[in-house]
Design an enzyme around this catalytic site. Structure first.
Site, PDB file in Angstrom:
ATOM      1  N   SER A 201       0.835  -1.184   0.000  1.00 55.76           N
ATOM      2  CA  SER A 201       0.000   0.000   0.000  1.00 55.76           C
ATOM      3  C   SER A 201       0.882   1.251   0.000  1.00 55.76           C
ATOM      4  O   SER A 201       1.760   1.384  -0.855  1.00 55.76           O
ATOM      5  CB  SER A 201      -0.968  -0.046   1.185  1.00 55.76           C
ATOM      6  OG  SER A 201      -2.062   0.794   0.974  1.00 55.76           O
ATOM      7  N   ASP A 307      -8.311  -5.865  -6.181  1.00 59.51           N
ATOM      8  CA  ASP A 307      -8.019  -4.758  -5.263  1.00 59.51           C
ATOM      9  C   ASP A 307      -8.764  -3.517  -5.726  1.00 59.51           C
ATOM     10  O   ASP A 307      -8.432  -2.911  -6.741  1.00 59.51           O
ATOM     11  CB  ASP A 307      -6.507  -4.498  -5.245  1.00 59.51           C
ATOM     12  CG  ASP A 307      -6.081  -3.537  -4.141  1.00 59.51           C
ATOM     13  OD1 ASP A 307      -6.953  -2.807  -3.615  1.00 59.51           O
ATOM     14  OD2 ASP A 307      -4.885  -3.513  -3.809  1.00 59.51           O
ATOM     15  N   HIS A 338      -6.959  -6.067  -1.220  1.00 58.86           N
ATOM     16  CA  HIS A 338      -5.817  -5.236  -0.829  1.00 58.86           C
ATOM     17  C   HIS A 338      -4.998  -5.984   0.226  1.00 58.86           C
ATOM     18  O   HIS A 338      -5.198  -5.802   1.431  1.00 58.86           O
ATOM     19  CB  HIS A 338      -6.331  -3.901  -0.298  1.00 58.86           C
ATOM     20  CG  HIS A 338      -5.294  -2.827  -0.200  1.00 58.86           C
ATOM     21  ND1 HIS A 338      -4.628  -2.340  -1.300  1.00 58.86           N
ATOM     22  CD2 HIS A 338      -4.802  -2.150   0.872  1.00 58.86           C
ATOM     23  CE1 HIS A 338      -3.783  -1.405  -0.921  1.00 58.86           C
ATOM     24  NE2 HIS A 338      -3.864  -1.279   0.391  1.00 58.86           N
TER      25      HIS A 338
END
Length: 650
Positions: A201, A307, A338
C-alpha cells in the site's frame, strides 16, 4: 521532469555548506575494507540460509538529515528516523550486509512495547526481520517525513515525502549524515551500500517513488498493492472517489508538530482540486510514471486483481512504463483484494527470497531466467508465464449492438449496429449486483454480451472503453464493468488456519516470528465482476478540464480500464455492463439519463485465445442465468479503506 509542488516548504540553500563535499558528495560510494574477511557463513551455494542468531541482533535508531530542506519551517534541517536491526555476528566479523527497507507513514500506531526505554525499536511487526536478518541482511524501518518521529511535514506522495525517504539510501552510501540518539555521527560502515525497498500500500508506494528518483544504491523494489499515480488513486478519469480525500490522507498520517504542517492540511486539499476532479501540475510530482525513465532499480510487483482500494491500474500503467525502458522486472498477481504478498506464504516467499539474494547479495541463482509472471488463476491455483502481459495478446475491438427482440445487447468483432439505448442513474452509486440477471431489461444499465464461447478467451493487460453518449444533465459519470458470466469455482478469499503456527526465522518473547498458515478459499458462482472503471463524461476532452454537458449533444469519451488477467472459460460469456454514476462526491447529484449510440461505441481488450468465438454478434434470445457473484461488494468507506491500507502495510 518532476516539478516541485506549490507551497510545500522551505529549501535551506545554505545547508549544503554544512556538509563537506569531499565527505558527502553525490558521487561518494562505500569503500571496501581490504582487511575484512570475505567468507559469508550465511551463503550456501546460490542462496542465503539462516546462520546468525536473531536474538543477538543489533538494534539501533538513527536520525538521517534530509539535506537542504526545512519543510516544517522551524529553522532546522528536516530529519527522518530509521530503526535498524542487523546481525551482530556479521558486524563482529567485519562482513558488510545489504539492507531491506520498509518506509511507512503508519508507525505512529505501533504499540509502546515495540520500543525499549530508550526508544529503540525491539519489535518490527513483520516477518521480514525474523526471516532475513539471520540470512545476512539488515532490515530498516523508516518513519516517512512528517510522520511519527520524523520531522518536516508530509505532503502525501509529493517531493518532500520522496526526497526525505531517498535520504536513507544516500546515508547508507555515505552521501548524507546520520546521527545516533546522543548526537554523535552515525556511519553505515556495516552496509554494502545495496538496498532494496519493500512494502504494501503506501509503504510500497514510497518504494515506487524513490525508485523514480534514480538514486544510486537502490538495487531493487518490491511494491505490493502500491500506488504509481496519486491522481489515479484518488480519482478515476475525473471522478473523485471521495470528498476531501487528500485532506483526509494528510491528516491521518501527519504528526502536525508545527503550525506549518497544520496549515498544509488545507493547502494540500485545495491544491488537489476535488471540486473539478481535474488533473493539474499539483499531481505531477505525485505521478511517478512521469519519471519512469530514471528508474535504475529492478521491480518485483505484487498486486491483487480484485483490489478496489489501490486499483489494478496502478501496477498496470507502472508496468507498461518500466517495460518500455527494459527495467528488470517480475510480477506476482493474485485474485485477492488489498493484501500483503505474505498472505500467500510459500508461494510468495519462495520467489521473494531468491529475488533479494540475486539483487542484494549478488547470488547467481537463476531467478532472472525463471518465468516473469506468477498468476493465481480464478480457482486459486497458480500458473507461470514467460512474460506479462501474456504472449500473443492482441488489442481486439469488440463492437456493441442491439438486435431486435434480443434480451441484451451484443458484444462481438462483427460490425456495430442498433438504435440508441438509454439508461438512468440516481444520486447513489450503483452496486455490483447491477450485473446480475443480464437478460432482464432494466432501466438502470446497458448490458452487452458475447455469444457463448466455444473455447477459452483471456484478457491480459489493459483495455479501454469508447462511448458516444448524450446526457440530460449538465454532469454525469459512467462506469464500465467487465463481467465473466458462467458457472465456475472461483477464488473468494484467503484466511488464516487456526492453531497452525509456522516460524519464519528467529524471534523473541515479544516477536516470535511465527504465523498461522493460510489457505485460499473458493466457491461456486455463476458470475464475477472482473474489472470496474469509472469516468466523468465532462472530462471527455481532457483530464485537465471539466466541461458542462449540453442536452442533446453527442459526446465521445474514451477511458482506459483497470488492468486485469482473467480467463473466460469455454461455455461462458464475456459481458460489458454500463451504468450512470455521480460525477463528483463534493457536488450534489440528482441523477441523470445517458443515451448511448452503440454504432459509435466499442470495447477494446487485450485478448488471447480462441477469439473466433467473438466473431459473430451476440444476441441472446434466452435467459442468461446469473444470480450470485464470486466476490462481495467492494469497500467504499474511506475510513475502512485506510484501515485496509494500514493492516496491509504491516
Amino acid at each position: 521532469m518532476r516539478r516541485t509542488p506549490f507551497r510545500t516548504g522551505t529549501i535551506l540553500l545554505a545547508a549544503a555548506a554544512l556538509i563537506p563535499a569531499a565527505t558527502w558528495s553525490a558521487s561518494a560510494q562505500p569503500t571496501a575494507d581490504a582487511a575484512k574477511p570475505q567468507a559469508k557463513p550465511f551463503v550456501q551455494g546460490t542462496q542465503t540460509v539462516a546462520a546468525y542468531d536473531y536474538g543477538k541482533a543489533i538494534h539501533e535508531r538513527i536520525a538521517v538529515d534530509v539535506p537542504n530542506t526545512d519543510n516544517d519551517e522551524n529553522g532546522k534541517t528536516d530529519q527522518v528516523t530509521v530503526d535498524i536491526i542487523r546481525p551482530s555476528e556479521a558486524a563482529a566479523a567485519g562482513i558488510d550486509v545489504p539492507v531491506i527497507i520498509q518506509a511507512s507513514p503508519y508507525y505512529a500506531g505501533d504499540p509502546a512495547n515495540y520500543f525499549d526505554a530508550n526508544g529503540v525499536r525491539q519489535v518490527y511487526g513483520t516477518w521480514l526481520d525474523n526471516y532475513f536478518v539471520p540470512r545476512g541482511y539488515a532490515v530498516a524501518f523508516v518513519d516517512m517525513p512528517g510522520t511519527n518521529r520524523s520531522t518536516g511535514c508530509t505532503d502525501v506522495g509529493g517531493d518532500f515525502e520522496v526526497l526525505g525517504t531517498k535520504a536513507v539510501i544516500d546515508w547508507l552510501n555515505q552521501r548524507v549524515p546520520g546521527y545516533n540518539p546522543d548526537g554523535s555521527k552515525a556511519k553505515a560502515d556495516w552496509s554494502t551500500g545495496k538496498a532494496g525497498m519493500i512494502g504494501t500500500s503506501w509503504n510500497g508506494t514510497i518504494a515506487n517513488s524513490v525508485a523514480s528518483t534514480g538514486v544510486r544504491g537502490l538495487e531493487t523494489i518490491v511494491p505490493i498493492a502500491a500506488i504509481s499515480s496519486w491522481y489515479d488513486y484518488t480519482r478515476s478519469f475525473g471522478v473523485p472517489f471521495y470528498d476531501a480525500y487528500m485532506e483526509f490522507l494528510y491528516d491521518y498520517v501527519s504528526n502536525d508538530k508545527t503550525p506549518r504542517c497544520v496549515a498544509l492540511t488545507d493547502e494540500v486539499e485545495q491544491d488537489s482540486d476535488t471540486r473539478t476532479g481535474s488533473y493539474s501540475k499539483f499531481w505531477d510530482p505525485r505521478n511517478y510514471r512521469l519519471d519512469a525513465s530514471k528508474v535504475r532499480a529492478s521491480v518485483f510487483a505484487i498486486h491483487g486483481l480484485d483490489d478496489e482500494n489501490v486499483k489494478t491500474r496502478q501496477f498496470g500503467e507502472w508496468w507498461e512504463e518500466i517495460a518500455k525502458r527494459n527495467v528488470p522486472r517480475k510480477i506476482f498477481l493474485h485474485q485477492g483484494v488489498h493484501l500483503d504478498g505474505f498472505s500467500f506464504r510459500d508461494a510468495y516467499v519462495d520467489q521473494l527470497h531468491p529475488w533479494f539474494d540475486y539483487w542484494l547479495q549478488g547470488l547467481q541463482n537463476g531467478i532472472m531466467k525463471a518465468p516473469q509472471a506468477t498468476i493465481m488463476r480464478e480457482d486459486g491455483s497458480y500458473t507461470t508465464e514467460a512474460k506479462w502481459p501474456a504472449a500473443g495478446v492482441k488489442q481486439t475491438k469488440l463492437n456493441l449492438g442491439k438486435a431486435k427482440n434480443a434480451k441484451a445487447g451484443g458484444l462481438s468483432i462483427a460490425a456495430a449496429s442498433g438504435d440508441p439505448i438509454s439508461f438512468t442513474g440516481t444520486a447513489d452509486e450503483s452496486l455490483d449486483s447491477v450485473v446480475l440477471d443480464p437478460t432482464t431489461p432494466k432501466t438502470d444499465r446497458a448490458v452487452f454480451l458475447s455469444d457463448t464461447l466455444d473455447k477459452a478467451v483471456r484478457i491480459s493487460g489493459t483495455g479501454k472503453v469508447t462511448v458516444r453518449v448524450q446526457s440530460n444533465r449538465a454532469a454525469a459519470g459512467i462506469k464500465a464493468r467487465i463481467v465473466d458470466y458462467g458457472t465456475a469455482t472461483r477464488y473468494t478469499n484467503v484466511t488464516s488456519i487456526p492453531n497452525t503456527p509456522t516460524c519464519w526465522g528467529g524471534g523473541n518473547a515479544l516477536d516470535t516470528g511465527c504465523y498461522n498458515k493460510t489457505k485460499v478459499n473458493s466457491a461456486v458462482s455463476d458470475a464475477a465482476v472482473v474489472v470496474r472503471t469509472l469516468a466523468d463524461v465532462g472530462h471527455y476532452k481532457s483530464l485537465n478540464r471539466k466541461e458542462s454537458l449540453k442536452s442533446g449533444k453527442w459526446y465521445d469519451l474514451t477511458f482506459e480500464l483497470n488492468a486485469d488477467d482473467i480467463v473466460f472459460a469455454a461455455g461462458h460469456r464475456l459481458g460489458l455492463v454500463l451504468t450512470v454514476e455521480p460525477d463528483n462526491p463534493s457536488i450534489p447529484f440528482a441523477g441523470a439519463t445517458l443515451k448511448l449510440d452503440p454504432t459509435h461505441s466499442f470495447l477494446t481488450l487485450p485478448l488471447t485465445g480462441y477469439t473466433q468465438s467473438l466473431a459473430t454478434a451476440g444476441a441472446p434470445q434466452a435467459r442468461v442465468v446469473a444470480s450470485d457473484l464470486a466476490q462481495p461488494e467492494p469497500e467504499k468507506d474511506p475510513v475502512k479503506l485506510m484501515q485496509q491500507m494500514v493492516e496491509a502495510s504491516r
